[in-house]
Design an enzyme around this catalytic site. Structure first.
Site, PDB file in Angstrom:
ATOM      1  N   ASN A  87       0.854  -1.191   0.000  1.00 53.98           N
ATOM      2  CA  ASN A  87       0.000   0.000   0.000  1.00 53.98           C
ATOM      3  C   ASN A  87       0.889   1.240   0.000  1.00 53.98           C
ATOM      4  O   ASN A  87       1.866   1.315   0.746  1.00 53.98           O
ATOM      5  CB  ASN A  87      -0.897  -0.009   1.237  1.00 53.98           C
ATOM      6  CG  ASN A  87      -1.874  -1.174   1.239  1.00 53.98           C
ATOM      7  OD1 ASN A  87      -2.324  -1.611   0.180  1.00 53.98           O
ATOM      8  ND2 ASN A  87      -2.195  -1.681   2.411  1.00 53.98           N
ATOM      9  N   VAL A  96       1.115   2.890   7.981  1.00 59.31           N
ATOM     10  CA  VAL A  96       2.408   2.939   8.672  1.00 59.31           C
ATOM     11  C   VAL A  96       3.458   3.400   7.655  1.00 59.31           C
ATOM     12  O   VAL A  96       3.695   2.712   6.653  1.00 59.31           O
ATOM     13  CB  VAL A  96       2.792   1.558   9.253  1.00 59.31           C
ATOM     14  CG1 VAL A  96       4.171   1.624   9.900  1.00 59.31           C
ATOM     15  CG2 VAL A  96       1.746   1.085  10.262  1.00 59.31           C
ATOM     16  N   HIS A 100       6.429  -1.762   3.725  1.00 57.88           N
ATOM     17  CA  HIS A 100       6.178  -3.136   4.155  1.00 57.88           C
ATOM     18  C   HIS A 100       5.394  -3.854   3.068  1.00 57.88           C
ATOM     19  O   HIS A 100       4.529  -3.277   2.415  1.00 57.88           O
ATOM     20  CB  HIS A 100       5.418  -3.193   5.485  1.00 57.88           C
ATOM     21  CG  HIS A 100       4.254  -2.266   5.550  1.00 57.88           C
ATOM     22  ND1 HIS A 100       4.386  -0.904   5.744  1.00 57.88           N
ATOM     23  CD2 HIS A 100       2.927  -2.498   5.416  1.00 57.88           C
ATOM     24  CE1 HIS A 100       3.192  -0.340   5.740  1.00 57.88           C
ATOM     25  NE2 HIS A 100       2.295  -1.288   5.534  1.00 57.88           N
ATOM     26  N   HIS A 102       2.786  -6.758   2.434  1.00 58.44           N
ATOM     27  CA  HIS A 102       1.802  -7.665   3.041  1.00 58.44           C
ATOM     28  C   HIS A 102       1.814  -8.985   2.272  1.00 58.44           C
ATOM     29  O   HIS A 102       1.841  -8.986   1.032  1.00 58.44           O
ATOM     30  CB  HIS A 102       0.383  -7.114   2.903  1.00 58.44           C
ATOM     31  CG  HIS A 102       0.084  -5.877   3.682  1.00 58.44           C
ATOM     32  ND1 HIS A 102      -0.588  -5.897   4.888  1.00 58.44           N
ATOM     33  CD2 HIS A 102       0.331  -4.568   3.415  1.00 58.44           C
ATOM     34  CE1 HIS A 102      -0.739  -4.653   5.332  1.00 58.44           C
ATOM     35  NE2 HIS A 102      -0.184  -3.827   4.452  1.00 58.44           N
TER      36      HIS A 102
END
Ligand code: 5GP
Length: 114
Positions: A87, A96, A100, A102
């Site tokens: 994202n 956040v 990252h 997912h």
């Protein structure tokens, strides 16, 4: 320090599945599928749009690790599978600001996402 840097530093507990010099993988605190973990670079790149060409090997490392941990988690099967999501920004669903990946699996996932 970002939230995920605090997990790397063990200041915040997490269910860690993998760690090496470049990244850490841990279960998402709010899983959206039976298997849902995050692969996070130790370098606090805010989001994929802020990554630079110097980060090329790190970005590849995240995807390779995502696949290996997905296999270890049992979702890389002939009739199963998993989804890899990054994202980016508010409309992308980023909450956040530390890059990252997912990884979601363990159930059929709809397409397109909401
Ligand atoms: P984003 O919305 O930025 O793509 O994803 C952030 C993810 O981090 C969310 O799925 C959220 O559930 C997860 N998350 C937020 N805080 C924590 C935490 O303290 N520990 C863990 N393990 N995951 C977290």
């Amino acid at each position: 320090m970002t939230l995920f840097e605090k997990i790397v530093a063990r200041e915040i507990p997490a269910d860690i599945l993998h760690e090496d010099d470049v990244c850490i993988a841990f279960r998402d605190i709010s899983p959206q599928a039976p298997v849902h973990f995050l692969v996070v670079p130790k370098k606090p790149i805010p989001r994929v749009a802020e990554a630079e060409f110097v980060d090329q090997a790190t970005l590849g490392h995240l995807l390779l690790t995502a696949g290996k941990v997905a296999t270890a988690e049992g979702v890389n099967t002939a009739d199963g599978g998993f989804r890899v999501v990054i994202n980016n920004g508010a409309d992308g669903g980023e909450t956040v600001p530390h890059l990252h990946v997912h990884v979601l699996g363990g159930r059929p996932l709809k397409w397109p996402p909401g």
